[in-house]
Design a protein around this motif. Structure first.
Motif, mmCIF file in Angstrom:
data_model
loop_
_atom_site.group_PDB
_atom_site.id
_atom_site.type_symbol
_atom_site.label_atom_id
_atom_site.label_comp_id
_atom_site.label_asym_id
_atom_site.label_seq_id
_atom_site.Cartn_x
_atom_site.Cartn_y
_atom_site.Cartn_z
ATOM 1 N N THR A 224 0.842 -1.194 0.000
ATOM 2 C CA THR A 224 0.000 0.000 0.000
ATOM 3 C C THR A 224 0.880 1.247 0.000
ATOM 4 N N VAL A 225 0.593 2.174 -0.920
ATOM 5 C CA VAL A 225 1.334 3.422 -0.980
ATOM 6 C C VAL A 225 0.636 4.441 -0.092
ATOM 7 N N VAL A 226 1.374 4.994 0.868
ATOM 8 C CA VAL A 226 0.822 5.904 1.871
ATOM 9 C C VAL A 226 1.334 7.311 1.599
ATOM 10 N N PHE A 227 0.418 8.234 1.289
ATOM 11 C CA PHE A 227 0.768 9.621 1.018
ATOM 12 C C PHE A 227 0.424 10.484 2.218
ATOM 13 N N SER A 228 1.327 11.404 2.524
ATOM 14 C CA SER A 228 1.145 12.310 3.655
ATOM 15 C C SER A 228 0.813 13.705 3.145
ATOM 16 N N SER A 229 -0.286 14.297 3.652
ATOM 17 C CA SER A 229 -0.668 15.637 3.232
ATOM 18 C C SER A 229 -1.488 16.310 4.323
ATOM 19 N N THR A 230 -1.219 17.601 4.523
ATOM 20 C CA THR A 230 -1.999 18.367 5.495
ATOM 21 C C THR A 230 -3.412 18.641 4.993
ATOM 22 N N GLN A 231 -3.683 18.377 3.733
ATOM 23 C CA GLN A 231 -5.025 18.568 3.195
ATOM 24 C C GLN A 231 -5.953 17.406 3.550
ATOM 25 N N VAL A 232 -5.407 16.389 4.205
ATOM 26 C CA VAL A 232 -6.213 15.274 4.690
ATOM 27 C C VAL A 232 -6.616 15.571 6.129
ATOM 28 N N THR A 233 -7.867 15.291 6.457
ATOM 29 C CA THR A 233 -8.370 15.541 7.804
ATOM 30 C C THR A 233 -7.631 14.675 8.812
ATOM 31 N N LYS A 234 -7.121 15.312 9.867
ATOM 32 C CA LYS A 234 -6.385 14.589 10.901
ATOM 33 C C LYS A 234 -7.328 13.649 11.655
ATOM 34 N N GLY A 235 -6.842 12.446 11.948
ATOM 35 C CA GLY A 235 -7.630 11.488 12.716
ATOM 36 C C GLY A 235 -8.306 10.431 11.884
ATOM 37 N N SER A 236 -8.231 10.538 10.563
ATOM 38 C CA SER A 236 -8.820 9.534 9.673
ATOM 39 C C SER A 236 -7.905 9.330 8.482
ATOM 40 N N ILE A 237 -7.954 8.145 7.918
ATOM 41 C CA ILE A 237 -7.218 7.874 6.688
ATOM 42 C C ILE A 237 -8.232 7.546 5.603
ATOM 43 N N TYR A 238 -7.870 7.863 4.365
ATOM 44 C CA TYR A 238 -8.760 7.656 3.223
ATOM 45 C C TYR A 238 -8.009 6.824 2.196
ATOM 46 N N ALA A 239 -8.690 5.863 1.610
ATOM 47 C CA ALA A 239 -8.006 4.946 0.710
ATOM 48 C C ALA A 239 -8.874 4.607 -0.489
ATOM 49 N N THR A 240 -8.205 4.308 -1.595
ATOM 50 C CA THR A 240 -8.869 3.812 -2.786
ATOM 51 C C THR A 240 -7.857 2.993 -3.570
ATOM 52 N N ALA A 241 -8.274 2.499 -4.708
ATOM 53 C CA ALA A 241 -7.369 1.720 -5.552
ATOM 54 C C ALA A 241 -6.750 2.635 -6.598
ATOM 55 N N ALA A 242 -5.490 2.406 -6.908
ATOM 56 C CA ALA A 242 -4.824 3.212 -7.928
ATOM 57 C C ALA A 242 -5.581 3.141 -9.244
ATOM 58 N N GLU A 243 -6.153 1.982 -9.528
ATOM 59 C CA GLU A 243 -6.886 1.799 -10.781
ATOM 60 C C GLU A 243 -8.182 2.597 -10.805
ATOM 61 N N ASN A 244 -8.607 3.128 -9.656
ATOM 62 C CA ASN A 244 -9.833 3.910 -9.577
ATOM 63 C C ASN A 244 -9.588 5.393 -9.824
ATOM 64 N N LEU A 245 -8.321 5.792 -9.953
ATOM 65 C CA LEU A 245 -7.979 7.201 -10.136
ATOM 66 C C LEU A 245 -7.737 7.511 -11.611
#
Length: 311
Positions: A224-245
């Motif tokens: 799993t590729v994990v990206f770090s960004s301050t634009q993501v709400t703190k306290g939760s992680i969001y995930a999808t499939a690369a093929e869905n992008l």
């Protein structure tokens, strides 16, 4: 009389209306080859976007015309007809209703920056023009990422799973969930996390961070590729499939717009850029146009896991 006539002769050219800019004036455009500079900046932007695309595993690029409306679909509603059909009878139709969760129109965005002649004189062209151009491109990149994170975190775009105790447990949860959602496909999970939520994982074990398109990321043991960004709400992680992008973009390299305004671009056409001098304001102008949208095709293919308070 002859001497008096000679004294009265006028220099008519002296009183003629002057024309500016004067002939043979050394301007910035004659001292530097700005098309090459435009290509250089465009290349740096698009190479960064390509690296991000490769890191995410996005293989779907979709050139579109300006004004195209992109529809984001959720899970469709299926009306299944009775399958118990007597021999020889007409088989009734089942019906699938696509669920359009939201739409977004892809438009061309235009950006302009002017650098004064005084700034070039005081700080030099490299600092006054090129460094500020880099800052401009970084801000354009930030807006592209912002649009993607807004879609990923929108209320209709996610399935909330039970809270997990720690980031590693959350990554395992979304990995299993995505394998279930996309059970008919081989997928590569992509996760977006706030930096403060990923900090503890970095402290607990040795992680090798990479950087692309202004984001830090690492690859989990599950792939799993994990990206770090301050634009993501703190306290939760969001995930999808690369093929869905998907990356949808308005081509900026082969249109009448590009030819009319002398825009340069590389073979991707993600962004068009040019430099020109404005004599009226003694400024060197930077013009950039871009229409890029990174989005998830299936909104029901996004999962959210809250990190428990004790994590």
């Amino acid at each position: 009389m002859q001497k008096l006539t000679e004294k009265l002769k006028l220099n008519i050219q002296f009183f003629a209306t002057p024309s500016y800019p004067e002939a043979n004036l050394q301007t910035v455009s004659t001292l530097d080859n700005y098309p090459e500079k435009s290509i250089d900046h465009v290349y740096r932007f698009e190479q960064s976007l390509k690296d991000f695309q490769n890191a995410l595993g996005i293989s779907r690029l979709m050139p579109v015309a300006e004004g195209v409306t992109i529809k984001f679909y959720g899970k469709p509603t299926v009306t299944l007809a009775d399958g118990n059909v007597p021999e020889g009878d007409l088989i009734p139709l089942s019906y699938v209703t696509p669920a359009v969760e939201s739409t977004k129109e892809l438009t061309l965005k235009k950006y302009r920056k002017a650098t004064s002649g005084e700034a070039i004189q005081r700080y030099g062209k490299d600092k006054a023009v090129e460094l500020t151009d880099d800052a401009l491109l970084k801000e354009i990149q930030k807006n592209i990422r912002k649009d993607m994170f807004t879609l990923v975190q929108s209320g209709s775009a996610q399935t909330s799973l039970n809270a997990a105790n720690g980031l590693q447990a959350a990554l395992a949860t979304v990995w299993g969930s995505l394998q279930t959602i996309f059970e008919d496909d081989t997928v590569r999970p992509i996760v977006f996390v706030h930096p403060m939520d990923i900090a503890q994982a970095i402290a607990d074990k040795q992680l090798s961070l990479e950087t692309t398109f202004g984001l830090n990321y690492y690859t989990d043991v599950t792939g799993t590729v994990v990206f770090s960004s301050t634009q993501v709400t703190k306290g939760s992680i969001y995930a999808t499939a690369a093929e869905n992008l998907v990356v949808a973009y308005i081509s900026a390299d082969s249109s009448d717009l590009a030819q009319t305004f002398a825009l340069t671009s590389d073979d991707t056409g993600f962004i068009g850029m040019t430099h020109f001098v404005s004599h009226e304001t003694l400024t060197q102008q930077t013009l950039a146009v871009s229409g890029v949208l990174m989005y998830p095709e299936r909104l029901d293919g996004i999962v959210k896991v809250a990190l428990s308070a004790g994590a």
